[in-house]
Design a protein around this motif. Structure first.
Motif, PDB file in Angstrom:
ATOM      1  N   MET A   1      -8.798 -48.332  25.965  1.00  0.00           N
ATOM      2  CA  MET A   1      -9.089 -48.011  27.359  1.00  0.00           C
ATOM      3  C   MET A   1      -9.287 -49.279  28.201  1.00  0.00           C
ATOM      4  O   MET A   1      -8.850 -49.351  29.356  1.00  0.00           O
ATOM      5  CB  MET A   1     -10.346 -47.143  27.444  1.00  0.00           C
TER       6      MET A   1
ATOM      7  N   ARG B   1      -8.931 -34.373  21.194  1.00  0.00           N
ATOM      8  CA  ARG B   1      -9.691 -34.318  22.444  1.00  0.00           C
ATOM      9  C   ARG B   1      -9.854 -35.720  23.002  1.00  0.00           C
ATOM     10  O   ARG B   1      -9.607 -36.704  22.298  1.00  0.00           O
ATOM     11  CB  ARG B   1     -11.062 -33.678  22.188  1.00  0.00           C
ATOM     12  N   PRO B   2     -10.304 -35.840  24.248  1.00  0.00           N
ATOM     13  CA  PRO B   2     -10.560 -37.167  24.806  1.00  0.00           C
ATOM     14  C   PRO B   2     -11.505 -37.970  23.909  1.00  0.00           C
ATOM     15  O   PRO B   2     -12.518 -37.447  23.430  1.00  0.00           O
ATOM     16  CB  PRO B   2     -11.196 -36.863  26.160  1.00  0.00           C
TER      17      PRO B   2
ATOM     18  N   TYR C   1      -6.332 -40.755  23.529  1.00  0.00           N
ATOM     19  CA  TYR C   1      -6.301 -39.522  24.323  1.00  0.00           C
ATOM     20  C   TYR C   1      -7.374 -39.605  25.410  1.00  0.00           C
ATOM     21  O   TYR C   1      -8.561 -39.623  25.133  1.00  0.00           O
ATOM     22  CB  TYR C   1      -6.492 -38.306  23.411  1.00  0.00           C
ATOM     23  N   ARG C   2      -6.889 -39.632  26.653  1.00  0.00           N
ATOM     24  CA  ARG C   2      -7.770 -39.874  27.790  1.00  0.00           C
ATOM     25  C   ARG C   2      -8.263 -38.573  28.427  1.00  0.00           C
ATOM     26  O   ARG C   2      -9.439 -38.427  28.731  1.00  0.00           O
ATOM     27  CB  ARG C   2      -7.042 -40.736  28.820  1.00  0.00           C
ATOM     28  N   ARG C   3      -7.361 -37.634  28.642  1.00  0.00           N
ATOM     29  CA  ARG C   3      -7.745 -36.349  29.266  1.00  0.00           C
ATOM     30  C   ARG C   3      -6.957 -35.219  28.629  1.00  0.00           C
ATOM     31  O   ARG C   3      -5.789 -35.392  28.270  1.00  0.00           O
ATOM     32  CB  ARG C   3      -7.473 -36.382  30.782  1.00  0.00           C
ATOM     33  N   GLY C   4      -7.603 -34.042  28.534  1.00  0.00           N
ATOM     34  CA  GLY C   4      -6.946 -32.860  27.990  1.00  0.00           C
ATOM     35  C   GLY C   4      -7.153 -32.734  26.490  1.00  0.00           C
ATOM     36  O   GLY C   4      -7.248 -33.734  25.778  1.00  0.00           O
ATOM     37  N   ALA C   5      -7.231 -31.488  26.024  1.00  0.00           N
ATOM     38  CA  ALA C   5      -7.363 -31.207  24.598  1.00  0.00           C
ATOM     39  C   ALA C   5      -6.148 -30.415  24.136  1.00  0.00           C
ATOM     40  O   ALA C   5      -5.607 -29.595  24.879  1.00  0.00           O
ATOM     41  CB  ALA C   5      -8.637 -30.410  24.325  1.00  0.00           C
TER      42      ALA C   5
ATOM     43  N   ASP D   1      -1.070 -29.790  28.146  1.00  0.00           N
ATOM     44  CA  ASP D   1      -0.949 -31.035  28.905  1.00  0.00           C
ATOM     45  C   ASP D   1      -2.044 -32.015  28.496  1.00  0.00           C
ATOM     46  O   ASP D   1      -3.226 -31.646  28.397  1.00  0.00           O
ATOM     47  CB  ASP D   1      -1.057 -30.763  30.407  1.00  0.00           C
ATOM     48  N   ILE D   2      -1.656 -33.254  28.283  1.00  0.00           N
ATOM     49  CA  ILE D   2      -2.616 -34.297  27.932  1.00  0.00           C
ATOM     50  C   ILE D   2      -2.245 -35.586  28.654  1.00  0.00           C
ATOM     51  O   ILE D   2      -1.102 -35.790  29.051  1.00  0.00           O
ATOM     52  CB  ILE D   2      -2.662 -34.568  26.403  1.00  0.00           C
ATOM     53  N   ASP D   3      -3.253 -36.445  28.828  1.00  0.00           N
ATOM     54  CA  ASP D   3      -3.050 -37.765  29.431  1.00  0.00           C
ATOM     55  C   ASP D   3      -3.442 -38.794  28.369  1.00  0.00           C
ATOM     56  O   ASP D   3      -4.585 -38.795  27.895  1.00  0.00           O
ATOM     57  CB  ASP D   3      -3.929 -37.921  30.669  1.00  0.00           C
TER      58      ASP D   3
ATOM     59  N   TYR E   1     -10.732 -46.710  20.352  1.00  0.00           N
ATOM     60  CA  TYR E   1     -10.531 -45.994  21.616  1.00  0.00           C
ATOM     61  C   TYR E   1     -11.028 -46.826  22.794  1.00  0.00           C
ATOM     62  O   TYR E   1     -10.331 -46.964  23.811  1.00  0.00           O
ATOM     63  CB  TYR E   1     -11.268 -44.650  21.574  1.00  0.00           C
TER      64      TYR E   1
END
Length: 247
Positions: free
Chosen positions: A96, A30-31, A9-13, A50-52, A92
């Motif tokens: 990445m 979470r990120p 999970y890179r962005r958004g919770a 929304d999540i990235d 993680y």
């Protein structure tokens, strides 16, 4: 999915609900978090925000090969734990790095991806997987580790009287099972193999040193010089003294 999956999970919770074979599991993500999904598992995911994310796919061949090298045993199956939120910063970070390399590329990219994939597999196997090892059949030979242990034992104790019990104990097998598996692996009986090592060591000493023949026999584990003479006559059709002169 046919592959093992890591979701980073890179962005958004968001809250995440996931179902695999029964009950739903819910976690707050979470990120920096990761989710793991084993291969060939039907799954359902539900999230409201929304999540990235980054998906990394590891093939069964990749994970099994890494597992075999880590434990030096044959692997029947690897199953990832059902973790919606796996607290593992190393997984993680590696995911990445893989994502960054996939976006950027460049010279040596394939090598870097292979290295990072191996790291990722090791981190997963250390703490996030169930591993079923394949037990060797009765007709199998020694494992790589067992054969190496036997060879090391013979090399370190060559000047001593090495018994079948000694060799079997070095790898934790009975005399019967050890003798059968050793011959399956090497094509020789343990006695013939040890004698070949004694002969090879004595030939090296005769070529490279001026050590007296009785001392060569003692250092190589022959009972006496006459014993060494008989082995040389049987395998080389000459005496140790003749062998030394010929070299």
């Amino acid at each position: 999915m046919q592959d093992y999956i890591v979701v980073a999970y890179r962005r958004g919770a968001t809250s995440m609900r996931r179902q695999i074979d029964g009950a739903w599991i819910r976690e707050e993500l979470r990120p920096g978090d990761v989710s793991l999904l084993t291969r060939a598992a039907e799954s359902h995911w539900v999230w409201p925000a929304d999540i990235d994310v980054v998906h990394v796919y590891l093939t069964p061949d990749e994970l099994t090969a890494t597992c075999r090298q880590m434990y030096e045993r044959e692997v029947a199956e690897v199953e990832l734990l059902d973790e919606v939120r796996a607290d593992d910063p190393l997984i993680y970070r590696t995911a990445m790095l893989l994502a960054a390399e996939a976006e950027r590329g460049g010279t040596g990219s394939r090598l870097l991806v292979d290295s990072l994939s191996c790291q990722l597999a090791v981190y997963i196997l250390r703490g996030h997987a169930r591993i079923l090892f394949r037990e060797p059949a009765d007709t199998a030979g020694l494992t790589f580790v067992q054969e190496r242990a036997v060879r090391d034992y013979i090399r370190e104790h060559l000047r001593e009287n090495i018994s079948l019990n000694d060799l079997a104990a070095a790898v934790g097998l009975s005399r019967f099972h050890f003798a059968r598996r050793f011959k399956q692996s090497t094509g020789q009986t343990p006695h013939a193999f040890v004698m070949a090592q004694r002969l090879a060591r004595s030939r090296t000493l005769l070529r490279r040193t001026g050590i007296p023949l009785p001392d060569v026999a003692a250092q190589c584990g022959f009972s006496d010089q006459s014993h060494m003479n008989r082995v040389f006559a049987k395998h080389l059709a000459m005496t140790p003294g003749q062998y030394r002169l010929s070299r």
